[in-house]
Design a protein around this motif. Structure first.
Motif, PDB file in Angstrom:
ATOM      1  N   CYS A 139       0.841  -1.226   0.133  1.00 11.86           N
ATOM      2  CA  CYS A 139      -0.133   0.080  -0.109  1.00 11.86           C
ATOM      3  C   CYS A 139       0.817   1.325  -0.112  1.00 11.86           C
ATOM      4  O   CYS A 139       0.416   2.260  -0.745  1.00 11.86           O
ATOM      5  N   PHE A 140       1.861   1.355   0.677  1.00 10.78           N
ATOM      6  CA  PHE A 140       2.931   2.399   0.944  1.00 10.78           C
ATOM      7  C   PHE A 140       3.579   2.584  -0.552  1.00 10.78           C
ATOM      8  O   PHE A 140       3.713   3.773  -0.957  1.00 10.78           O
ATOM      9  N   ALA A 141       4.028   1.620  -1.104  1.00 15.53           N
ATOM     10  CA  ALA A 141       4.660   1.624  -2.591  1.00 15.53           C
ATOM     11  C   ALA A 141       3.620   2.267  -3.396  1.00 15.53           C
ATOM     12  O   ALA A 141       4.084   2.901  -4.213  1.00 15.53           O
ATOM     13  N   GLY A 142       2.460   1.741  -3.399  1.00 20.37           N
ATOM     14  CA  GLY A 142       1.482   1.981  -4.227  1.00 20.37           C
ATOM     15  C   GLY A 142       1.196   3.422  -4.192  1.00 20.37           C
ATOM     16  O   GLY A 142       0.888   4.384  -5.165  1.00 20.37           O
ATOM     17  N   GLY A 143       1.293   4.112  -2.955  1.00 19.28           N
ATOM     18  CA  GLY A 143       0.944   5.413  -2.820  1.00 19.28           C
ATOM     19  C   GLY A 143       2.257   6.435  -3.079  1.00 19.28           C
ATOM     20  O   GLY A 143       1.864   7.269  -3.855  1.00 19.28           O
ATOM     21  N   ILE A 144       3.414   5.910  -3.088  1.00 22.83           N
ATOM     22  CA  ILE A 144       4.730   6.390  -3.699  1.00 22.83           C
ATOM     23  C   ILE A 144       4.446   6.559  -5.021  1.00 22.83           C
ATOM     24  O   ILE A 144       4.857   7.506  -5.576  1.00 22.83           O
ATOM     25  N   LEU A 145       4.002   5.342  -5.693  1.00 22.48           N
ATOM     26  CA  LEU A 145       3.905   5.204  -6.936  1.00 22.48           C
ATOM     27  C   LEU A 145       2.975   5.992  -7.837  1.00 22.48           C
ATOM     28  O   LEU A 145       3.064   6.856  -8.761  1.00 22.48           O
ATOM     29  N   CYS A 146       1.883   6.373  -6.966  1.00 22.12           N
ATOM     30  CA  CYS A 146       0.846   7.354  -7.666  1.00 22.12           C
ATOM     31  C   CYS A 146       1.497   8.643  -7.379  1.00 22.12           C
ATOM     32  O   CYS A 146       1.083   9.385  -8.178  1.00 22.12           O
ATOM     33  N   SER A 147       1.924   9.007  -6.332  1.00 19.98           N
ATOM     34  CA  SER A 147       2.493  10.304  -6.491  1.00 19.98           C
ATOM     35  C   SER A 147       3.700  10.604  -7.364  1.00 19.98           C
ATOM     36  O   SER A 147       3.607  11.902  -7.882  1.00 19.98           O
ATOM     37  N   ILE A 148       4.607   9.658  -7.743  1.00 17.60           N
ATOM     38  CA  ILE A 148       5.570   9.878  -8.709  1.00 17.60           C
ATOM     39  C   ILE A 148       4.774   9.897 -10.019  1.00 17.60           C
ATOM     40  O   ILE A 148       5.122  10.766 -10.850  1.00 17.60           O
ATOM     41  N   LEU A 149       3.933   9.102 -10.303  1.00 21.81           N
ATOM     42  CA  LEU A 149       3.119   8.933 -11.702  1.00 21.81           C
ATOM     43  C   LEU A 149       2.466  10.440 -11.706  1.00 21.81           C
ATOM     44  O   LEU A 149       2.368  10.922 -12.906  1.00 21.81           O
ATOM     45  N   GLY A 150       1.602  10.925 -10.820  1.00 18.88           N
ATOM     46  CA  GLY A 150       1.091  12.449 -10.815  1.00 18.88           C
ATOM     47  C   GLY A 150       2.163  13.397 -11.046  1.00 18.88           C
ATOM     48  O   GLY A 150       1.587  14.258 -11.809  1.00 18.88           O
ATOM     49  N   THR A 151       3.184  13.353 -10.570  1.00 21.46           N
ATOM     50  CA  THR A 151       4.288  14.254 -10.821  1.00 21.46           C
ATOM     51  C   THR A 151       4.948  14.118 -12.254  1.00 21.46           C
ATOM     52  O   THR A 151       4.932  15.111 -12.979  1.00 21.46           O
ATOM     53  N   ALA A 152       5.034  12.904 -12.914  1.00 20.36           N
ATOM     54  CA  ALA A 152       5.123  12.891 -14.162  1.00 20.36           C
ATOM     55  C   ALA A 152       4.020  13.270 -15.078  1.00 20.36           C
ATOM     56  O   ALA A 152       4.261  13.699 -16.250  1.00 20.36           O
ATOM     57  N   LEU A 153       2.914  13.103 -14.839  1.00 14.23           N
ATOM     58  CA  LEU A 153       1.603  13.500 -15.572  1.00 14.23           C
ATOM     59  C   LEU A 153       1.371  15.003 -15.358  1.00 14.23           C
ATOM     60  O   LEU A 153       0.748  15.448 -16.470  1.00 14.23           O
ATOM     61  N   LEU A 154       2.049  15.797 -14.630  1.00 17.03           N
ATOM     62  CA  LEU A 154       1.858  17.117 -14.504  1.00 17.03           C
ATOM     63  C   LEU A 154       2.053  18.046 -15.762  1.00 17.03           C
ATOM     64  O   LEU A 154       1.645  18.872 -16.208  1.00 17.03           O
ATOM     65  N   PHE A 155       3.320  17.647 -16.642  1.00 11.63           N
ATOM     66  CA  PHE A 155       3.546  18.272 -17.854  1.00 11.63           C
ATOM     67  C   PHE A 155       2.649  17.814 -19.103  1.00 11.63           C
ATOM     68  O   PHE A 155       2.902  18.270 -20.238  1.00 11.63           O
ATOM     69  N   LEU A 156       1.658  16.955 -18.947  1.00 11.95           N
ATOM     70  CA  LEU A 156       0.890  16.754 -20.078  1.00 11.95           C
ATOM     71  C   LEU A 156      -0.289  17.642 -20.235  1.00 11.95           C
ATOM     72  O   LEU A 156      -0.612  18.458 -19.285  1.00 11.95           O
ATOM     73  N   PRO A 157      -0.984  17.873 -21.365  1.00 16.01           N
ATOM     74  CA  PRO A 157      -2.133  18.753 -21.358  1.00 16.01           C
ATOM     75  C   PRO A 157      -2.969  19.292 -20.304  1.00 16.01           C
ATOM     76  O   PRO A 157      -3.314  20.238 -20.164  1.00 16.01           O
ATOM     77  N   ASN A 158      -3.554  18.170 -19.910  1.00 17.33           N
ATOM     78  CA  ASN A 158      -4.525  18.167 -18.763  1.00 17.33           C
ATOM     79  C   ASN A 158      -3.771  17.406 -17.478  1.00 17.33           C
ATOM     80  O   ASN A 158      -4.613  16.995 -16.404  1.00 17.33           O
ATOM     81  N   GLY A 159      -2.699  17.848 -17.449  1.00 16.88           N
ATOM     82  CA  GLY A 159      -1.743  17.039 -16.429  1.00 16.88           C
ATOM     83  C   GLY A 159      -1.906  17.606 -15.122  1.00 16.88           C
ATOM     84  O   GLY A 159      -1.912  16.802 -14.280  1.00 16.88           O
ATOM     85  N   LEU A 160      -2.476  18.842 -14.785  1.00 20.57           N
ATOM     86  CA  LEU A 160      -2.786  19.453 -13.609  1.00 20.57           C
ATOM     87  C   LEU A 160      -3.793  18.605 -12.744  1.00 20.57           C
ATOM     88  O   LEU A 160      -3.680  18.155 -11.539  1.00 20.57           O
ATOM     89  N   LYS A 161      -5.031  18.359 -13.648  1.00 18.83           N
ATOM     90  CA  LYS A 161      -5.820  17.438 -12.963  1.00 18.83           C
ATOM     91  C   LYS A 161      -5.563  15.874 -12.514  1.00 18.83           C
ATOM     92  O   LYS A 161      -5.668  15.466 -11.601  1.00 18.83           O
ATOM     93  N   LEU A 162      -4.648  15.329 -13.483  1.00 15.23           N
ATOM     94  CA  LEU A 162      -4.208  13.944 -13.082  1.00 15.23           C
ATOM     95  C   LEU A 162      -3.146  14.183 -11.864  1.00 15.23           C
ATOM     96  O   LEU A 162      -3.164  13.111 -11.181  1.00 15.23           O
TER      97      LEU A 162
END
Length: 160
Positions: A41-64
């Motif tokens: 669960c903790f690793a999944g949380g870290i993965l979600c946070s990292i994935l969210g940061t990586a998606l920040l630079f996409l066109p609708n990235g802020l929502k993601l």
């Protein structure tokens, strides 16, 4: 299997278990299972946070970013339920020493999603994500004895 368990535990064979005892019997996890699910669960949380940061630079990235970062923090927070149990976790979250940090953290989780989906304020969403991080950090170090005092002392030393 239940009959064998009752015989080995010393209960009489015809003794009926109450509903609470049945639920607790069925939901008891071994220490190894608790640690495994905490790590997952903790690793999944870290993965979600990292994935969210990586998606920040996409066109609708802020929502993601806001969704994945918030889900990551929720998963990391929920992971500790496997170590100490959900009721004990809730009791410890709302102890007087961490009450303010808990309220700020939960409020920032909700406000981040509100800023992105209802208010459509990108800058405000980023501010709430930063506040999420700071509140989650302050909440987390409250479990380490004297850590808050050390951080405050370090911060005041750096500022003055």
């Amino acid at each position: 299997m239940d009959k064998l368990r009752r015989v080995l535990s010393g209960r009489e064979e015809n003794e009926e278990l109450g509903l609470t005892a049945q639920v607790l019997d069925a939901s008891t996890l071994s220490y190894g299972t608790r640690v495994k699910w905490f790590v997952i669960c903790f690793a999944g949380g870290i993965l979600c946070s990292i994935l969210g940061t990586a998606l920040l630079f996409l066109p609708n990235g802020l929502k993601l970013f806001a969704v994945f970062y918030t889900l990551g923090n929720i998963a990391a927070l929920a992971s500790t339920c496997f170590l100490m149990g959900p009721l004990k976790q809730l009791k410890r979250m709302f102890e007087p020493t961490r009450l303010i940090a808990t309220i700020v953290m939960l409020l920032c989780l909700v406000l981040t999603l509100c800023a992105v989906f209802w208010w459509h304020k990108k800058g405000l969403a980023i501010v709430f994500c930063i506040l999420q991080f700071l509140a989650m950090t302050w909440y987390s170090i409250s479990y380490i004895p004297f850590a808050r005092d050390a951080v405050i002392k370090c911060f005041t030393t750096c500022v003055t």
